[in-house]
Design an enzyme around this catalytic site. Structure first.
Site, short mmCIF file in Angstrom:
data_model
loop_
_atom_site.label_atom_id
_atom_site.label_comp_id
_atom_site.label_asym_id
_atom_site.label_seq_id
_atom_site.Cartn_x
_atom_site.Cartn_y
_atom_site.Cartn_z
N CYS A 67 0.83 -1.21 0.00
CA CYS A 67 0.00 0.00 0.00
C CYS A 67 0.86 1.26 0.00
CB CYS A 67 -0.91 0.02 1.22
SG CYS A 67 -1.77 -1.53 1.53
C1 BEZ Z 1 1.09 -4.96 2.18
O1 BEZ Z 1 0.49 -3.99 1.73
O2 BEZ Z 1 2.18 -5.30 1.72
C2 BEZ Z 1 0.52 -5.71 3.32
C3 BEZ Z 1 -0.81 -5.58 3.60
C4 BEZ Z 1 -1.34 -6.27 4.68
C5 BEZ Z 1 -0.54 -7.07 5.43
C6 BEZ Z 1 0.80 -7.20 5.15
C7 BEZ Z 1 1.33 -6.52 4.08
#
Ligand code: BEZ
Length: 177
Positions: free
Chosen positions: A56
């Site tokens: 994200c």
């Molecule tokens: C990520 O955006 O990489 C992510 C999202 C939720 C949990 C772990 C990583």
């Protein structure tokens, strides 16, 4: 006849800067509703599992910020990122990324996400209830296009990311123009 989905009416508790407040933390509460964000506008909304998480923070949100002008050329009035995080966290995330265009919506208690049907458990990561990844084109509060990552499920071991990417959403808008 397919009935198009209307975004739920929710009140979001945001924190806004207020220079009239003295001291090191010049912010006050400001409630904003779904109407404030969606009424009379053609917007892109995207949702993700959490502020500051790697995909994200590195790809999805910065790429939406970088492509904001391209979205504007397709008639988009605003790009919103909603996450089940409180306003303090969302403001800190926006500041850390130097956001100027994408607006962050704090869905701290998950009400909007739940009513969108997108709330999933992420207890396996110690997160609790969060949003499944999706994006949507929303016109005047009505969902016109829907981009949901595959495999909607609780405690998913993977984190699919592709359909809801800004690149895919933008390509789809351009193809439909
Ligand atoms: C990520 O955006 O990489 C992510 C999202 C939720 C949990 C772990 C990583």
């Amino acid at each position: 006849m397919t009935v198009k989905k209307q975004v739920p009416f929710v009140t979001f508790r945001t924190r806004v800067r207020d220079e009239s407040i003295e001291g090191p933390n010049p912010y006050r509460w400001e409630d904003k509703t779904s109407d404030d964000y969606f009424s009379g506008k053609r917007v892109i909304l995207f949702s993700l599992p959490g502020a500051f998480t790697p995909t994200c923070s590195t790809y999805q949100l910065p790429n939406f910020e970088d492509l904001y002008d391209e979205f504007q050329k397709e008639g988009i009035n605003a790009v919103y990122c909603v996450s089940v995080n409180d306003a303090f966290v969302m403001n800190a995330w926006a500041k850390s990324l130097g956001l100027e265009k994408v607006e962050l919506i704090p869905d701290g208690k998950g009400e909007f996400t739940r009513k969108m049907g997108m709330l999933v458990a992420k207890d396996n990561l110690g997160f609790g209830m969060r949003s499944w990844r999706y994006a949507a084109l929303i016109e005047n509060g009505v969902v016109e296009k829907w981009f949901e990552e595959e495999g909607f499920s609780d405690n998913c071991e993977t984190d699919p990311y592709g359909v809801s990417s800004p690149q895919n959403v933008l390509e789809t808008l351009k193809a439909a123009a």
